[in-house]
Motif scaffolding. Structure first.
Motif, PDB file in Angstrom:
ATOM      1  N   PHE A 154       0.940  22.840  -5.594  1.00 38.63           N
ATOM      2  CA  PHE A 154       1.412  23.775  -6.616  1.00 38.63           C
ATOM      3  C   PHE A 154       2.349  23.085  -7.599  1.00 38.63           C
ATOM      4  O   PHE A 154       2.322  23.369  -8.794  1.00 38.63           O
ATOM      5  N   VAL A 155       3.171  22.160  -7.110  1.00 41.19           N
ATOM      6  CA  VAL A 155       4.035  21.398  -8.008  1.00 41.19           C
ATOM      7  C   VAL A 155       3.180  20.554  -8.948  1.00 41.19           C
ATOM      8  O   VAL A 155       3.442  20.487 -10.153  1.00 41.19           O
ATOM      9  N   LEU A 156       2.144  19.923  -8.408  1.00 45.68           N
ATOM     10  CA  LEU A 156       1.220  19.133  -9.237  1.00 45.68           C
ATOM     11  C   LEU A 156       0.581  20.018 -10.313  1.00 45.68           C
ATOM     12  O   LEU A 156       0.535  19.644 -11.485  1.00 45.68           O
ATOM     13  N   ILE A 160       1.726   6.656  -6.920  1.00 51.96           N
ATOM     14  CA  ILE A 160       0.674   7.550  -7.418  1.00 51.96           C
ATOM     15  C   ILE A 160       1.082   9.005  -7.191  1.00 51.96           C
ATOM     16  O   ILE A 160       0.998   9.838  -8.107  1.00 51.96           O
ATOM     17  N   ILE A 161       1.544   9.318  -5.973  1.00 50.37           N
ATOM     18  CA  ILE A 161       1.940  10.703  -5.668  1.00 50.37           C
ATOM     19  C   ILE A 161       3.101  11.130  -6.555  1.00 50.37           C
ATOM     20  O   ILE A 161       3.095  12.231  -7.119  1.00 50.37           O
ATOM     21  N   THR A 162       4.092  10.259  -6.694  1.00 44.25           N
ATOM     22  CA  THR A 162       5.248  10.575  -7.533  1.00 44.25           C
ATOM     23  C   THR A 162       4.840  10.818  -8.980  1.00 44.25           C
ATOM     24  O   THR A 162       5.298  11.761  -9.624  1.00 44.25           O
ATOM     25  N   THR A 163       3.953   9.988  -9.502  1.00 42.12           N
ATOM     26  CA  THR A 163       3.471  10.163 -10.874  1.00 42.12           C
ATOM     27  C   THR A 163       2.727  11.483 -11.027  1.00 42.12           C
ATOM     28  O   THR A 163       2.920  12.205 -12.009  1.00 42.12           O
ATOM     29  N   LEU A 164       1.889  11.814 -10.048  1.00 43.20           N
ATOM     30  CA  LEU A 164       1.145  13.080 -10.107  1.00 43.20           C
ATOM     31  C   LEU A 164       2.072  14.289 -10.100  1.00 43.20           C
ATOM     32  O   LEU A 164       1.753  15.325 -10.693  1.00 43.20           O
ATOM     33  N   LEU A 165       3.214  14.177  -9.414  1.00 41.57           N
ATOM     34  CA  LEU A 165       4.153  15.302  -9.315  1.00 41.57           C
ATOM     35  C   LEU A 165       5.146  15.344 -10.473  1.00 41.57           C
ATOM     36  O   LEU A 165       6.025  16.188 -10.497  1.00 41.57           O
ATOM     37  N   LEU A 224       0.829  -1.217   0.000  1.00 40.88           N
ATOM     38  CA  LEU A 224       0.000   0.000   0.000  1.00 40.88           C
ATOM     39  C   LEU A 224       0.858   1.259   0.000  1.00 40.88           C
ATOM     40  O   LEU A 224       0.567   2.219  -0.718  1.00 40.88           O
ATOM     41  N   THR A 225       1.918   1.244   0.787  1.00 40.23           N
ATOM     42  CA  THR A 225       2.828   2.396   0.818  1.00 40.23           C
ATOM     43  C   THR A 225       3.457   2.613  -0.556  1.00 40.23           C
ATOM     44  O   THR A 225       3.560   3.747  -1.032  1.00 40.23           O
ATOM     45  N   GLY A 226       3.874   1.528  -1.194  1.00 38.92           N
ATOM     46  CA  GLY A 226       4.455   1.629  -2.531  1.00 38.92           C
ATOM     47  C   GLY A 226       3.472   2.154  -3.560  1.00 38.92           C
ATOM     48  O   GLY A 226       3.818   2.986  -4.399  1.00 38.92           O
TER      49      GLY A 226
END
Length: 138
Positions: A77-79, A15-20, A8-10
């Motif tokens: 803001f980065v997203l 997902i967060i990394t891809t969004l950023l 789940l952490t991965g």
């Protein structure tokens, strides 16, 4: 249970990394600066009792939550900048936003060091004072 938590952490991290826009040196540095700023802010309040974020200068959970909300907004803001890059076919808007927020975090880290009593070169304190004056509404 351990494998489920790691999975789940991965997934959430991916997902967060891809969004950023990916996990590159800029994002890694920004997140590192954000963590250093948060930890040094906690130290200023909890150990040195010299925080400018609270009336008493000591640690308050409300101030900590505000700080985390601000840092979350920074990542939003980065997203947004990354999505703008994708929309118009460029690659520099996200990088510019990341660099700007890295500079902001670095200034905050230096301010925290000063509040801890670490002697700072006068050129740094003058630059921070100048930036703070320019950011305040007239």
């Amino acid at each position: 249970m351990k494998n489920t938590l790691c999975t789940l952490t991965g997934i959430v991290g991916s997902i967060i990394t891809t969004l950023l826009g990916g996990w590159d040196t800029g994002i890694a540095t920004l997140v590192l600066f954000m963590a250093i700023d948060f930890i040094s802010g906690i130290a200023v309040a909890a150990i040195f009792h010299n925080s400018k974020k609270t009336e008493t200068g000591t640690l308050e959970s409300k101030a900590g939550w505000k700080g985390l909300c601000r840092k979350s907004m920074t990542l939003l803001f980065v997203l947004i900048a990354y999505r703008l890059d994708l929309s118009i076919g460029t690659t520099y808007i996200r990088d510019t936003v990341v660099i700007g927020f890295m500079a902001n975090e670095l200034i905050s880290i230096v301010e925290n060091a000063g509040l801890m009593g670490i002697p700072l070169p006068s050129v740094l304190t003058k630059a921070i004072d100048l930036l703070n004056q320019k950011s305040q509404p007239s």
